[in-house]
Design a protein around this motif. Structure first.
Motif, short mmCIF file in Angstrom:
data_model
loop_
_atom_site.label_atom_id
_atom_site.label_comp_id
_atom_site.label_asym_id
_atom_site.label_seq_id
_atom_site.Cartn_x
_atom_site.Cartn_y
_atom_site.Cartn_z
N LEU A 359 0.81 -1.22 0.00
CA LEU A 359 0.00 0.00 0.00
C LEU A 359 0.85 1.27 0.00
CD1 LEU A 359 -2.83 1.33 0.30
CD2 LEU A 359 -2.55 1.11 2.77
N PHE A 360 1.97 1.25 0.72
CA PHE A 360 2.74 2.48 0.93
C PHE A 360 3.40 2.92 -0.38
CE2 PHE A 360 2.04 0.89 5.09
CZ PHE A 360 1.91 2.02 5.87
N GLY A 361 3.25 4.20 -0.69
CA GLY A 361 3.79 4.76 -1.92
C GLY A 361 2.91 4.55 -3.13
N ARG A 362 1.74 3.93 -2.94
CA ARG A 362 0.85 3.64 -4.07
C ARG A 362 -0.15 4.77 -4.27
NH1 ARG A 362 -1.91 -1.78 -3.09
NH2 ARG A 362 -3.77 -0.69 -2.38
N PRO A 363 -0.28 5.29 -5.48
CA PRO A 363 -1.33 6.29 -5.73
C PRO A 363 -2.71 5.65 -5.55
CG PRO A 363 0.33 6.33 -7.47
CD PRO A 363 0.59 5.10 -6.65
N ALA A 364 -3.63 6.39 -4.99
CA ALA A 364 -5.00 5.89 -4.79
C ALA A 364 -5.63 5.54 -6.13
CB ALA A 364 -5.84 6.93 -4.06
N ILE A 381 -4.05 11.32 -4.29
CA ILE A 381 -3.60 10.85 -2.98
C ILE A 381 -2.57 9.75 -3.20
CG2 ILE A 381 -4.26 9.68 -0.84
CD1 ILE A 381 -7.05 10.88 -1.18
N VAL A 382 -1.48 9.83 -2.50
CA VAL A 382 -0.52 8.73 -2.43
C VAL A 382 -0.56 8.19 -1.01
CG1 VAL A 382 1.90 8.05 -2.59
CG2 VAL A 382 0.96 9.70 -4.23
N TRP A 383 -0.73 6.88 -0.86
CA TRP A 383 -0.90 6.31 0.47
C TRP A 383 0.45 6.22 1.18
CZ3 TRP A 383 -5.47 6.96 1.84
CH2 TRP A 383 -6.56 6.72 0.99
N ASN A 384 0.49 6.85 2.34
CA ASN A 384 1.66 6.80 3.21
C ASN A 384 1.17 6.95 4.64
OD1 ASN A 384 1.24 9.62 3.70
ND2 ASN A 384 2.45 10.11 1.87
N GLY A 385 2.09 7.03 5.58
CA GLY A 385 1.69 7.11 6.98
C GLY A 385 0.76 8.27 7.26
N GLN A 386 1.02 9.42 6.65
CA GLN A 386 0.22 10.61 6.91
C GLN A 386 -1.18 10.50 6.29
OE1 GLN A 386 3.53 10.81 5.74
NE2 GLN A 386 4.11 10.99 7.91
N THR A 387 -1.26 10.02 5.06
CA THR A 387 -2.57 9.96 4.40
C THR A 387 -3.45 8.86 5.00
OG1 THR A 387 -1.60 8.60 2.64
CG2 THR A 387 -1.77 10.97 2.24
N ILE A 429 7.42 -1.23 -0.29
CA ILE A 429 7.76 0.12 -0.70
C ILE A 429 7.63 1.04 0.50
CG2 ILE A 429 7.18 2.00 -2.28
CD1 ILE A 429 5.92 -0.09 -4.10
N GLU A 430 8.58 1.88 0.72
CA GLU A 430 8.53 2.80 1.84
C GLU A 430 7.72 4.06 1.47
OE1 GLU A 430 9.68 2.23 4.86
OE2 GLU A 430 10.24 0.22 4.16
N ASP A 431 7.42 4.85 2.50
CA ASP A 431 6.70 6.10 2.27
C ASP A 431 7.45 6.97 1.26
OD1 ASP A 431 5.02 5.23 4.17
OD2 ASP A 431 5.37 6.87 5.60
N GLN A 432 6.66 7.70 0.51
CA GLN A 432 7.24 8.69 -0.39
C GLN A 432 6.93 10.08 0.10
OE1 GLN A 432 5.79 7.82 -4.32
NE2 GLN A 432 7.14 6.04 -4.56
#
Length: 432
Positions: A359-364, A381-387, A429-432
């Motif tokens: 999921l991390f770094g993947r565009p919605a 939206i790009v999925w990361n810890g903040q989103t 994939i890590e956060d972007q």
């Protein structure tokens, strides 16, 4: 020797043929919300939380895809056509030979029930937008009947001239079908009425409500014929056998009550699930089995002859219900909040939502094997810890308003952080 030969023949007979009385229909990726049996009894339609319909013949499914959210209701029009409706507000007409569908129209809220007119010319839908939808199957323009409260169920009477309507405000109203006018406030229950069964030939109407009330009342006077209310709530599903002799009642505590409509005696009272509700009921065409849907990703069918010894639904707790003390808080948050819609495998596995693996770094809106709403497809939206944190802090209805993701919040920041940490375990994939 003749008896020995018969015994050998029986032993060689396929086990399934001997066990025809109980069966399951497996293959959906979410709970079963609606069930319908074809006019000739040879096929079953199941509607599921996984956004799909299953058309079952000889226990083999044909998957009917078209809805963009959970499918709540399904009905056969005839042997060749069916209708369905759900949380995407859409009412669809299906050609069962081709598996293709067309949209009859949309409500402004989710649709919970469908009724086909006796002449097979119209379908009426009951919606939480406070309206009935009247959909012509002969090409006439659709129309809406204002009810004034969220509508849970609808039934035809008087050869299609009248509609009985059950609403969340606890009232059952009677509408003139052609004019769309309110003819009568039939009764008030006080708590929301979820389901109706009407037997016009016998002169009664049965209803089940949020507070567990289950009553059979006279169609002429609304006077109570039989009160069969038990300490189980809410009542969620009802069905009547085709000969009118049996009524089945399903509730939120997982029981199916079977009643003999001649004298309203209890024929059987089945604890059909180990845990969870009965969301859908339908009798087999011959009245020998009762089909049911609940939290399982399968439809169960019990014989009326002796249903108590047959297997129950949710024999093992679904992951989101388990109380595994060894699970981390992040895993428990995923199981309770996400697992009914999403997997953590590499595919979306016929679920109501896309896989959350990587999921991390993947565009919605970019998982290829899942059909997204336009809102998600257009979201930047790009999925990361903040989103992810914002999604569950604000809720999908605020953060991505217009998507088909159900309202779901995680109030505690610690729980959101633990869920995010758990999802990271399944992402390369890590956060972007």
């Amino acid at each position: 020797m003749r008896y020995l030969g018969l015994l050998i023949a029986l032993c060689l007979w396929p086990l399934e043929a001997l066990a025809e009385d109980f069966f399951q229909l497996k293959g959906h990726g979410g709970p079963i919300k609606g069930i319908a049996v074809s006019p000739d009894g040879s096929r079953i339609l199941t509607a599921s939380f996984d956004n799909a319909l299953g058309l079952w013949a000889n226990r083999q499914p044909q998957w009917l895809e078209g809805h963009d959210a959970a499918v709540n209701a399904v009905a056969f029009v005839d042997e060749a056509r069916a209708v369905s409706a759900g949380d995407d507000f859409a009412v669809r007409l299906w050609d069962l030979a081709t598996g293709q569908s067309s949209v009859l129209g949309h409500h402004l809220g989710k649709v919970l029930s469908l009724a086909v007119s006796p002449d097979r010319q119209h379908v009426v839908s009951a919606s939480w937008d406070g309206r009935l939808g009247v959909w012509s199957l002969t090409g006439a323009a659709p129309r809406f009947i204002q009810v004034g409260a969220n509508v849970n169920d609808v039934a035809f009477a008087q050869q299609g001239r009248v509609l009985f309507v059950a609403s969340a405000d606890g009232r059952i109203r009677v509408f003139d079908f052609d004019r769309g006018t309110l003819e009568q406030l039939f009764l008030s229950n006080g708590f929301g009425v979820n389901t109706l069964v009407l037997n016009e030939a016998a002169g009664w109407l049965a209803f089940g409500a949020v507070d567990g009330v289950t009553k059979i009342v006279s169609l002429d006077s609304a006077e109570v014929i039989k009160d069969i209310t038990l300490e189980r709530r809410p009542v969620l599903a009802m069905d009547m056998s085709r000969d009118g002799g049996m009524l089945a009642v399903g509730d939120g505590e997982g029981y199916i009550l079977l009643l003999n409509t001649v004298d309203w005696s209890i024929a059987s009272d089945i604890k059909a699930t180990h845990r969870g509700p009965i969301w859908a009921l339908a009798f087999a065409a011959d009245g020998q089995n009762i089909h049911a849907g609940g939290l399982d990703d399968a439809m169960f069918s019990w014989p009326l002859s002796d249903p108590r010894d047959a297997p129950r639904m949710v024999a093992e707790d679904r992951d989101f219900l388990n109380g595994n003390d060894s699970a981390s808080n992040g895993e428990r948050q995923f199981q309770r909040k996400c697992s009914i819609c999403h997997t953590l495998t590499g595919d979306s596995a016929r679920r109501a939502g896309p896989t959350l693996k990587d999921l991390f770094g993947r565009p919605a809106g970019t998982v290829p094997d899942y059909t997204y709403s336009k809102t998600l497809q257009d979201a930047e939206i790009v999925w990361n810890g903040q989103t992810i944190d914002a999604l569950f802090d604000l809720g999908p209805d605020v953060y991505i308003a217009g998507s088909k993701m159900p309202v779901q919040r995680i109030a505690r920041a610690e729980d959101r952080a633990d869920l995010i940490a758990y999802l990271r375990l399944y992402s390369d994939i890590e956060d972007q």
